[in-house]
Design an enzyme around this catalytic site. Sequence first.
Site, PDB file in Angstrom:
ATOM      1  N   LYS A   3       0.824  -1.216   0.000  1.00  0.00           N
ATOM      2  CA  LYS A   3       0.000   0.000   0.000  1.00  0.00           C
ATOM      3  C   LYS A   3       0.856   1.262   0.000  1.00  0.00           C
ATOM      4  CE  LYS A   3      -2.289  -0.391   3.714  1.00  0.00           C
ATOM      5  NZ  LYS A   3      -1.129  -1.117   4.129  1.00  0.00           N
ATOM      6  N   ASP A  27      -1.127   5.773   8.826  1.00  0.00           N
ATOM      7  CA  ASP A  27      -0.872   4.509   9.527  1.00  0.00           C
ATOM      8  C   ASP A  27      -0.064   4.815  10.790  1.00  0.00           C
ATOM      9  OD1 ASP A  27      -0.090   1.989  10.390  1.00  0.00           O
ATOM     10  OD2 ASP A  27       0.353   1.257   8.377  1.00  0.00           O
TER      11      ASP A  27
END
Length: 724
Positions: A3, A27
């Site tokens: 990702k 994240d």
Amino acid sequence: VGKTTTAAAIGVKLAEEGHNTLVVSTDPAHSLGDAYDEDLRGKGSVFVGNKVGLPLYAMEIDTDSAMKTFSDAISGLDLIGLAQGAGISIEMLETVGAADILKELSALFENPPPGVDEIVAISQVIKLIKKKGGANDMPAFDRVIFDTAPTGHTLRLLSLPKFLDGFVAKTIKLRARVGGLLNSITSLLGIENTFDAKLNKVVDKLEEFQRDIQLLKQIFENPKATEFIVVTIPTEMAVKESERLVASLDKSKISARHIVVNKVLKNEGNANSYLSAIKEGQDQCLSRLNELKSRGIDVTKVPYFDSEVTGVPALQYMSHIAFQSGWEDMEVVAKGSPNKELSLEEKLRLMEDEIEKQSGEHMPRFVIMGGKGGVGKTSCSSALAINLALKGAKVAVVSTDPAHSLGDSLKMELSGQLQTVPGLNGNLYAMEIDTEEAIGSFRNAVQEMVQKRASGGSGGGDVMSQLKLEEFAETLETPPPGADELVALSQMLNIVKQGTPGEKEPFDYVVVDTAPTGHTLRLLSLPEFLEKFFNRLRKIRDKVGGATSFLNMFMGSDEGSASNSITSPDYASRYDDILSNMPSESSTNPVDRLQKLQDSMTQVTNLLKDRDQSQFCIVTIPTILAVAETERLVDALEEQKIRVSHVIANQVVASENEDSDKAYINRVSYEQGIMMKRVDKLAETRGLNVVKAPYFDAEVRSVYGLKMLGDTLFEEGNNHGGKA
């Protein structure tokens, strides 16, 4: 699954097309700086396109800074300080029973829930984007890419605006009621009100946060402004997870138009040189991982199998490779293993274990599998559980990842209850935590707490009941991210302590398949928040009854009732009755469901930090991004006093000669082709464009390498559905 690399590469491509582009990592376990080969930590937006002349910026959201911003905004809710500033002494507050309540209310605001930092940081990014001119010599951005956490955490992130919007809204309402309470006290004492202006400033800041959050929610749900790109790899487990993710995005009204499939193996050219180049890069990463051995951490290599490892037979084969050495401390209970002659010390340990089981005080040993998303944690969890079960141990393998894949790994339908895994002599049980049920338990506990009243209250018309604390507690009916997993873990602990279904035999081991790194770290921060929040709210609730009675003695709880006034002839007798009914320090309330839930969660966190009872095994792959995240995770866990015993380096590529390497690539490509057909079917059903990216023979990093990936993603013939 790539990702971060994909997000970084798309950023480069958009910048090449002339768009002022910002790539943002949300994240909690950041890797964006590793992808760009730039230090982004705590620096805000960094100009990463300067070396190649591109309008490209990147940032890793600074949650600490965001938390400080939020805390500064609500710092004006120091209610004791405001009261004292208005001339109300601590002694007077104590006399009317309000001092402790105001202290606990102030403490609530000093303890914002986990996840607030993340959403506040993102809303600040949105504000930056909406400005006509950028700050700090930055341009106004017209393209923004969010590199999110893996599936389960991302779904929680999408629910955060609703949670924080409710939290702020209830805080604003509570402020109004606290202001009313202080007004009542100042009116009683004939003191001038000097705190309303200060409280209004706090409300202004909170309302500004609320507007930012609502704007963020609108942007997320606007298909003309936002789209979600699903990134996966061509394996059965990854594709199934992507199918579930797309369905969840549809349910959340989030637009998804593209699915990127990474690591599609090249089946052309010289196979030996291709695999040898991959192996060379992996060897460098493995050398870096081996440095962890100096910290007492065992490192095991697991090959990149030519067939996906699912189902008990395949997982059993994998377990022989992954767990053949370095796990000797877990073989004592393997009393059924014919391959091991136990020493006298081990026999004594077995006897102690049996006595402990018979006494009812036995607690199984726990192995927690964690690491970056898409590295094979679930497969490793299943394989370890099977390995232990084959040695005669009673084992439970449990998934706490909101994006469950354990059932896919074992090739069986799982639920929130333990089920026997066939073919292992009744030694292995598996379950996937039902997070929806966990949320239900959480809500029930909150509702029970706020509805329960301490003895001595005088009804809903009194001054203190006007605070309506139950409304504030209702903010947690949409739990903060990770709360469901923590509650579910406590439920899991209660289940496994009961032993095997039916026979109730004690478990020897519990293997926990956790969510990826960032979510796991969030999980570890939740118990402290929940404990503080509920303890304070409970104290307020339990003090409200006595304080209410005392205040009503002065102010009356029934409008127009002369008998409730301080001038009433019944005043003296009522004073004695009130004092006798006020809760004392020694009085106790029945243990409610919330207390039991808190006790279970405390037990879970204590268990995780018990180095004799639990150990953490990190699963990774030999790439620079994954190894860097592994190193940071080891540091974070050790800081939390959690024992890290093993690191499994998964998907290690081997290379022998042209013929064997070609045959290997053919086998992998065949299986990937089957999965690509499934991806194509998903794309057709959901109206997605499929974009394929190859398994490069060198890790894609820095702007130069990412440019190559970006060109591939947008090249003619790749079904990207037009320009970005």
